[in-house]
Write a protein that holds these residues in place. Structure first.
Motif, PDB file in Angstrom:
ATOM      1  N   SER A  18     -31.737  -0.086 -18.578  1.00 56.30           N
ATOM      2  CA  SER A  18     -32.816   0.953 -18.418  1.00 56.30           C
ATOM      3  C   SER A  18     -33.985   0.665 -19.279  1.00 56.30           C
ATOM      4  N   SER A  19     -33.554   0.332 -20.417  1.00 59.85           N
ATOM      5  CA  SER A  19     -34.320   0.197 -21.706  1.00 59.85           C
ATOM      6  C   SER A  19     -35.317  -1.148 -21.561  1.00 59.85           C
ATOM      7  N   LEU A  35     -37.991  -0.634 -18.639  1.00 56.74           N
ATOM      8  CA  LEU A  35     -39.249   0.039 -19.139  1.00 56.74           C
ATOM      9  C   LEU A  35     -40.107  -0.660 -20.075  1.00 56.74           C
ATOM     10  N   THR A  43     -34.273  11.849 -17.329  1.00 58.14           N
ATOM     11  CA  THR A  43     -33.429  11.123 -16.544  1.00 58.14           C
ATOM     12  C   THR A  43     -33.570  11.891 -15.534  1.00 58.14           C
ATOM     13  N   ARG A  79     -36.481  10.906 -13.306  1.00 52.67           N
ATOM     14  CA  ARG A  79     -36.480   9.501 -12.978  1.00 52.67           C
ATOM     15  C   ARG A  79     -35.448   9.281 -11.920  1.00 52.67           C
ATOM     16  N   SER A 133     -29.715   8.270 -19.874  1.00 52.82           N
ATOM     17  CA  SER A 133     -30.159   6.817 -19.883  1.00 52.82           C
ATOM     18  C   SER A 133     -31.842   6.710 -19.965  1.00 52.82           C
ATOM     19  N   TRP A 134     -32.611   7.168 -18.936  1.00 50.59           N
ATOM     20  CA  TRP A 134     -33.836   7.080 -18.899  1.00 50.59           C
ATOM     21  C   TRP A 134     -34.707   7.646 -19.887  1.00 50.59           C
ATOM     22  N   GLU A 164     -36.969   5.669 -22.565  1.00 48.08           N
ATOM     23  CA  GLU A 164     -38.592   5.977 -23.184  1.00 48.08           C
ATOM     24  C   GLU A 164     -38.427   6.194 -24.573  1.00 48.08           C
TER      25      GLU A 164
END
Length: 415
Positions: free
Chosen positions: A24-25, A28, A101, A104, A389-390, A394
């Motif tokens: 996820s990182s 982004l 999260t 998203r 996770s999201w 961020e």
């Protein structure tokens, strides 16, 4: 500016770890305009092919992978003589990450449109459904939760409703319950989807076992790996799950669950994920996986237990408990759920909550010269990696981007 010039100006960020946080990182960071390489010992693969012993420390495949909202207590008023405890502040922080999260995941779940985003739900396995919480010994944070506050801008829990006592399981032990809109997913279908999206959007991968975050600054990258951009590593993200053994707050939490073939829809019902917290501290839950992945039934939380062998007696207890809590999971005419696979996983847990912060480390160059390197830590999520996770990703982008901006401004001021 030519495409080649743009690539040369890109900052190169190495992400350590290809679990849900690292993937996820990485995505982004790509969206933020960086050149990104994910470095990991293990990468996503079909769940059926993953070795449960050799890859037990690769936490993401073994997760239940659903979202449970854990409501924080209200913030005390300004100037209060009873300020928030560190645990209460951490609960509010994690809730904010879970809400980011959640939104998203909503985007990824849409599958009705033929557009690229619309197709995402079909291939990511993310599905929204009703989540049910049942507590035998509810804490203050639950007893203080009202429908109005849950649905407010403060908490943002959608379709929240307190259950009535007549809706509780018939054994009479549940004292509090609620339902709300939430999501579930199939872990390795989802992680394979993230990896594919990362690579298709220009990310690079490198299979390596690292011994420290600093090692990620010294890897020799062929120019083809970073797409013609800078070969220097400008920042590292430590999404290693367990850290590297230098954090005394880290420990593992063993969890045993069982995948059963039943999906909970055989009776014509809509899928639902149910979590019951029992008075003795044990848990009973079911998580529909989707994508023909059956349902995860669980489960245990065993701190500092490194045993990799599933217990058959415990499996039968888990199956019996979930049917008593949710009889609808058992299809008509069957007396027992159908086990497909026992799961033993290790959740990378951290006292005080996950470590999500940047650190400037000292690096030694050629000839013994010293320079600074930046490591953005994002590990120790316990059993909440997918849930947070999201939101964590961020925070990773924010920390990396701020550091790189500060370095650029300092360099400009010296000119």
């Amino acid at each position: 500016m030519s495409q080649q010039d743009k690539k040369q100006q890109q900052k190169h960020v190495n992400v350590i770890g290809a679990g849900v946080i690292g993937l996820s990182s990485g995505l982004l960071l790509l969206e933020a305009g960086h050149a990104v390489t994910i470095i990991a010992e293990h990468f996503p693969a079909p769940f059926e092919t993953i070795d449960p012993i050799e890859q037990i420390n690769y936490s993401s495949p073994w997760a239940g992978a659903h979202n449970r909202f854990i409501p924080p207590l209200p913030s005390p008023p300004a100037g209060s003589e009873s300020p928030s405890t560190p645990a209460q502040a951490q609960a509010r922080r994690e809730h904010a990450l879970s809400i980011k999260t959640y939104h998203r995941m909503k985007t990824l779940s849409h599958s009705s449109s033929p557009s690229s985003e619309g197709e995402a739900g079909q291939f990511s396995s993310v599905r929204f459904m009703k989540g049910v919480e049942l507590l035998e010994n509810p804490g203050e944070e639950y007893l203080a939760l009202t429908e109005e506050r849950a649905s407010s801008a403060e908490l943002g829990i959608e379709q929240f409703r307190l259950l009535k006592p007549e809706e509780f399981p018939s054994d009479g032990n549940v004292k509090w319950g609620c339902e709300y809109q939430t999501w579930c997913l199939n872990p390795m279908v989802y992680c394979c989807f993230l990896l594919r999206r990362f690579v298709n959007r220009g990310g690079k991968i490198l299979k390596r076992r690292l011994r420290s975050p600093q090692e990620a600054f010294y890897l020799n990258f062929p120019a083809s790996l970073v797409g013609g951009g800078s070969l220097d590593v400008d920042a590292v993200v430590n999404a290693s799950g367990n850290g590297f053994g230098d954090d005394p707050s880290m420990f593992i939490t063993r969890g045993q669950t069982c995948v059963v073939s039943e999906s909970g829809t055989e009776n014509g019902q809509e899928p639902v994920t149910i979590t019951r917290q029992n008075a003795d501290g044990s848990w009973t839950f079911c998580i529909p996986r989707g994508a023909d992945g059956g349902t995860v039934v669980g489960g245990t939380r065993e701190p500092d237990n490194y045993d990799t062998t599933p217990c058959p007696v415990l499996r039968e207890q888990l199956l019996e408990r979930i049917v008593k809590t949710y009889p609808g999971l058992l299809p008509p005419g069957k007396s027992r759920l159908t086990p497909v696979r026992d799961i033993v996983g290790r959740r990378p847990t951290r006292r005080g909550g996950p470590r999500i912060e940047g650190e400037v480390v000292s690096l030694t160059g050629k000839g013994g010269s010293k320079k600074d390197g930046f490591v953005m830590h994002a590990y120790g999520m316990g059993g909440r990696g997918y849930e947070l996770s999201w939101g964590v990703a961020e925070e990773v982008v924010k920390g990396v981007s701020q550091y790189l901006l500060d370095v650029e401004q300092k360099s400009s001021s010296k000119l």
